[in-house]
Scaffold this motif. Structure first.
Motif, PDB file in Angstrom:
ATOM      1  N   GLU A  24      19.473  -7.539  12.903  1.00 12.58           N
ATOM      2  CA  GLU A  24      19.885  -6.662  12.520  1.00 12.58           C
ATOM      3  C   GLU A  24      19.319  -5.308  11.880  1.00 12.58           C
ATOM      4  O   GLU A  24      17.907  -5.494  12.160  1.00 12.58           O
ATOM      5  CB  GLU A  24      20.894  -7.234  11.216  1.00 12.58           C
ATOM      6  N   VAL A  25      19.896  -4.223  11.405  1.00 14.71           N
ATOM      7  CA  VAL A  25      19.269  -2.831  10.910  1.00 14.71           C
ATOM      8  C   VAL A  25      18.196  -3.752   9.794  1.00 14.71           C
ATOM      9  O   VAL A  25      18.792  -4.142   8.893  1.00 14.71           O
ATOM     10  CB  VAL A  25      20.033  -2.001  10.243  1.00 14.71           C
ATOM     11  N   GLY A  26      17.019  -3.431   9.803  1.00 12.29           N
ATOM     12  CA  GLY A  26      16.236  -3.621   8.709  1.00 12.29           C
ATOM     13  C   GLY A  26      15.407  -4.961   8.803  1.00 12.29           C
ATOM     14  O   GLY A  26      14.758  -5.372   8.024  1.00 12.29           O
ATOM     15  N   GLY A  27      15.737  -5.631  10.187  1.00 11.31           N
ATOM     16  CA  GLY A  27      15.139  -6.952  10.125  1.00 11.31           C
ATOM     17  C   GLY A  27      13.738  -7.078  10.638  1.00 11.31           C
ATOM     18  O   GLY A  27      12.965  -5.748  11.121  1.00 11.31           O
ATOM     19  N   GLY A  28      12.925  -8.272  10.525  1.00 11.28           N
ATOM     20  CA  GLY A  28      11.850  -8.243  11.318  1.00 11.28           C
ATOM     21  C   GLY A  28      10.480  -7.740  10.146  1.00 11.28           C
ATOM     22  O   GLY A  28      10.910  -7.013   9.121  1.00 11.28           O
ATOM     23  N   MET A  29       9.493  -8.225  10.622  1.00  8.37           N
ATOM     24  CA  MET A  29       8.320  -7.877   9.997  1.00  8.37           C
ATOM     25  C   MET A  29       7.332  -7.133  10.649  1.00  8.37           C
ATOM     26  O   MET A  29       7.067  -7.570  12.059  1.00  8.37           O
ATOM     27  CB  MET A  29       7.424  -8.961   9.292  1.00  8.37           C
ATOM     28  N   THR A  30       7.042  -5.850  10.231  1.00  9.18           N
ATOM     29  CA  THR A  30       6.205  -5.104  10.969  1.00  9.18           C
ATOM     30  C   THR A  30       4.685  -5.027  10.527  1.00  9.18           C
ATOM     31  O   THR A  30       4.382  -5.440   9.037  1.00  9.18           O
ATOM     32  CB  THR A  30       6.237  -3.521  10.924  1.00  9.18           C
ATOM     33  N   PRO A  31       3.573  -4.762  11.135  1.00  8.12           N
ATOM     34  CA  PRO A  31       2.139  -4.729  10.661  1.00  8.12           C
ATOM     35  C   PRO A  31       1.985  -3.988   9.332  1.00  8.12           C
ATOM     36  O   PRO A  31       1.489  -4.254   8.321  1.00  8.12           O
ATOM     37  CB  PRO A  31       1.426  -4.360  11.817  1.00  8.12           C
ATOM     38  N   GLU A  32       2.851  -2.846   9.435  1.00  8.45           N
ATOM     39  CA  GLU A  32       2.587  -1.825   8.101  1.00  8.45           C
ATOM     40  C   GLU A  32       3.466  -2.386   7.134  1.00  8.45           C
ATOM     41  O   GLU A  32       2.826  -2.246   5.943  1.00  8.45           O
ATOM     42  CB  GLU A  32       3.338  -0.513   8.621  1.00  8.45           C
ATOM     43  N   ARG A  33       4.365  -3.192   7.215  1.00  9.83           N
ATOM     44  CA  ARG A  33       5.147  -3.769   6.036  1.00  9.83           C
ATOM     45  C   ARG A  33       4.232  -4.927   5.611  1.00  9.83           C
ATOM     46  O   ARG A  33       4.163  -5.190   4.296  1.00  9.83           O
ATOM     47  CB  ARG A  33       6.416  -4.269   6.468  1.00  9.83           C
ATOM     48  N   ARG A  34       3.637  -5.719   6.497  1.00  7.79           N
ATOM     49  CA  ARG A  34       2.789  -6.944   6.025  1.00  7.79           C
ATOM     50  C   ARG A  34       1.629  -6.397   5.344  1.00  7.79           C
ATOM     51  O   ARG A  34       1.207  -7.040   4.206  1.00  7.79           O
ATOM     52  CB  ARG A  34       2.601  -7.566   6.920  1.00  7.79           C
ATOM     53  N   ARG A  35       0.923  -5.260   5.705  1.00  9.49           N
ATOM     54  CA  ARG A  35      -0.099  -4.578   5.122  1.00  9.49           C
ATOM     55  C   ARG A  35       0.215  -4.000   3.488  1.00  9.49           C
ATOM     56  O   ARG A  35      -0.502  -4.152   2.543  1.00  9.49           O
ATOM     57  CB  ARG A  35      -0.657  -3.389   5.797  1.00  9.49           C
ATOM     58  N   MET A  36       1.324  -3.449   3.481  1.00  9.44           N
ATOM     59  CA  MET A  36       1.712  -3.042   2.324  1.00  9.44           C
ATOM     60  C   MET A  36       1.960  -4.081   1.359  1.00  9.44           C
ATOM     61  O   MET A  36       1.704  -3.940   0.149  1.00  9.44           O
ATOM     62  CB  MET A  36       3.251  -2.290   2.367  1.00  9.44           C
ATOM     63  N   VAL A  37       2.503  -5.389   1.715  1.00  7.71           N
ATOM     64  CA  VAL A  37       2.606  -6.409   0.646  1.00  7.71           C
ATOM     65  C   VAL A  37       1.259  -6.847   0.229  1.00  7.71           C
ATOM     66  O   VAL A  37       0.895  -7.295  -0.749  1.00  7.71           O
ATOM     67  CB  VAL A  37       3.420  -7.435   1.505  1.00  7.71           C
ATOM     68  N   VAL A  38       0.408  -7.187   1.366  1.00  7.59           N
ATOM     69  CA  VAL A  38      -1.045  -7.550   1.017  1.00  7.59           C
ATOM     70  C   VAL A  38      -1.659  -6.641   0.079  1.00  7.59           C
ATOM     71  O   VAL A  38      -2.319  -7.145  -0.897  1.00  7.59           O
ATOM     72  CB  VAL A  38      -1.871  -7.612   2.261  1.00  7.59           C
ATOM     73  N   ASP A  39      -1.514  -5.396   0.420  1.00 10.65           N
ATOM     74  CA  ASP A  39      -2.381  -4.484  -0.788  1.00 10.65           C
ATOM     75  C   ASP A  39      -1.582  -4.384  -2.064  1.00 10.65           C
ATOM     76  O   ASP A  39      -2.245  -4.220  -2.949  1.00 10.65           O
ATOM     77  CB  ASP A  39      -2.222  -2.873  -0.156  1.00 10.65           C
ATOM     78  N   SER A  40      -0.223  -4.485  -2.133  1.00 12.70           N
ATOM     79  CA  SER A  40       0.643  -4.509  -3.331  1.00 12.70           C
ATOM     80  C   SER A  40       0.008  -5.682  -4.088  1.00 12.70           C
ATOM     81  O   SER A  40      -0.129  -5.884  -5.530  1.00 12.70           O
ATOM     82  CB  SER A  40       2.039  -4.863  -3.237  1.00 12.70           C
ATOM     83  N   ILE A  41      -0.195  -6.851  -3.604  1.00 17.85           N
ATOM     84  CA  ILE A  41      -0.632  -8.197  -4.220  1.00 17.85           C
ATOM     85  C   ILE A  41      -1.976  -8.120  -4.799  1.00 17.85           C
ATOM     86  O   ILE A  41      -2.301  -8.320  -5.731  1.00 17.85           O
ATOM     87  CB  ILE A  41      -0.469  -9.439  -3.201  1.00 17.85           C
ATOM     88  N   SER A  42      -2.915  -7.432  -3.795  1.00 17.97           N
ATOM     89  CA  SER A  42      -4.109  -7.336  -4.214  1.00 17.97           C
ATOM     90  C   SER A  42      -4.519  -6.276  -5.510  1.00 17.97           C
ATOM     91  O   SER A  42      -5.341  -6.536  -6.411  1.00 17.97           O
ATOM     92  CB  SER A  42      -5.120  -6.770  -3.033  1.00 17.97           C
ATOM     93  N   SER A  43      -3.500  -5.171  -5.266  1.00 17.97           N
ATOM     94  CA  SER A  43      -3.708  -4.372  -6.526  1.00 17.97           C
ATOM     95  C   SER A  43      -3.212  -4.461  -7.696  1.00 17.97           C
ATOM     96  O   SER A  43      -3.593  -3.923  -8.809  1.00 17.97           O
ATOM     97  CB  SER A  43      -3.386  -3.111  -5.794  1.00 17.97           C
ATOM     98  N   SER A  44      -1.907  -5.415  -7.569  1.00 20.06           N
ATOM     99  CA  SER A  44      -1.360  -5.581  -8.790  1.00 20.06           C
ATOM    100  C   SER A  44      -1.708  -6.739  -9.520  1.00 20.06           C
ATOM    101  O   SER A  44      -1.385  -7.100 -10.769  1.00 20.06           O
ATOM    102  CB  SER A  44       0.138  -5.890  -8.568  1.00 20.06           C
ATOM    103  N   GLY A  45      -2.613  -7.750  -8.855  1.00 19.05           N
ATOM    104  CA  GLY A  45      -3.073  -8.804  -9.364  1.00 19.05           C
ATOM    105  C   GLY A  45      -1.854  -9.956  -9.784  1.00 19.05           C
ATOM    106  O   GLY A  45      -1.839 -10.379 -10.838  1.00 19.05           O
TER     107      GLY A  45
END
Length: 306
Positions: free
Chosen positions: A224-245
């Motif tokens: 559906e619209v909005g579905g799936g995981m892209t490399p960019e989205r995964r990278r955003m999550v990893v960066d968010s976790i790393s920077s936010s603690g």
């Protein structure tokens, strides 16, 4: 011979009377697309109607494929209830109701949905029940539908609704009290997919992400619209976790946990537990009702993040 004919006539009359009484006393049947909507309907209908959910606990509404049993269930329904806002991927509930010629009520009618960006397109977030204010809209829509289906029980339905809406207000106040135990800088909610935007907005999680979900997968886990995981989205999550603690991240009961577990390992962050998202818990578990689902989610989040 005369007595035999009399007995046959009396027997036939008895069968007709019993059949008419049975038909009159038969419960109306409501078929809901999701477990949350089915629970809202049960709270209002009580024992006066039979309420069934097409989705089972743990099922994903975005990717669900109706079965022949679902078709039969809807054929026997007096009323169908859906979430809407594209939660039911490819509009499977609307299609079932239309094909069976059954009335369909969209429980999110009247809600002002959050919108999220998907590949440059603004789409409505369907997970509206994670706001208690929106949950009240669901309940009011379902109450009106029950009254229309069984006008004789209007006062009964309204009385149940008044009580349940009060319980939702108490739940909302309790959630705010619990969440306030988490320091602002630790209110970071990372889950598998975008199910918690309304929750994050309502209770002020993820300030650095405009109080929206942080998740590797879009709100639909299918095509559906909005579905799936892209490399960019995964990278955003990893960066968010790393920077936010972030102290912990969470898997969900209705989505494959593989991706979030891989991210947890990569970022060296522990899994805080499994949250109810697109469906509630199994029967006889703490999360088998909407209130129970919300309560258990909050307790899990607070314990993991505070």
């Amino acid at each position: 011979m005369f007595m035999r004919l009399v007995l046959i006539a009396l027997f036939s009359i008895t069968i007709c009377v019993v059949s008419d009484a049975t038909a009159e006393n038969a419960k109306k049947r409501i078929i809901a697309s999701t477990t949350q909507i089915a629970d809202f309907a049960r709270q209002i209908a009580g024992d006066r109607m039979e309420v069934r959910s097409i989705l089972a606990p743990g099922a994903d509404p975005h990717t669900y494929q109706p079965t022949p049993d679902d078709v039969q269930l809807v054929l026997e329904a007096d009323l169908c209830l859906e979430n809407g806002l594209h939660l039911e991927g490819k509009n499977w509930m609307g299609t079932l109701a239309k094909d069976a010629g059954k009335p369909l009520v969209t429980a999110t009618d009247g809600i002002s949905p959050l919108t999220i960006d998907s590949k440059g397109e603004k789409v409505a977030d369907p997970h509206a029940w994670f706001s208690l204010k929106n949950a009240a809209v669901y309940v009011n829509n379902i109450t009106r539908a029950c009254i229309q289906l069984d006008p004789a029980a209007e006062e009964e339905f309204k009385a149940r609704a008044v009580l349940y809406l009060q319980q939702l207000r108490v739940l909302d106040a309790w959630i705010k009290n619990q969440v306030n135990r988490i320091p602002i800088n630790r209110r970071i909610l990372v889950t598998t997919h975008d199910a918690f935007n309304y929750f994050c907005t309502e209770y002020k999680f993820n300030a650095n992400n405009n109080y929206l979900s942080i998740a590797p997968v879009g709100w639909s886990t299918g095509a559906e619209v909005g579905g799936g995981m892209t490399p960019e989205r995964r990278r955003m999550v990893v960066d968010s976790i790393s920077s936010s603690g972030a102290p912990a991240i969470f898997v969900e009961t209705s989505v494959n946990p593989k991706q979030i577990r891989e991210i947890a390992k990569e970022t060296n962050v522990r899994i805080g537990g499994e949250l109810y998202s697109d469906s509630m818990g199994e029967e006889n578990t703490a999360g088998e009702t909407y209130i129970g689902m919300m309560r258990e989610n909050v307790l899990l989040i607070v314990n993991a993040l505070q």
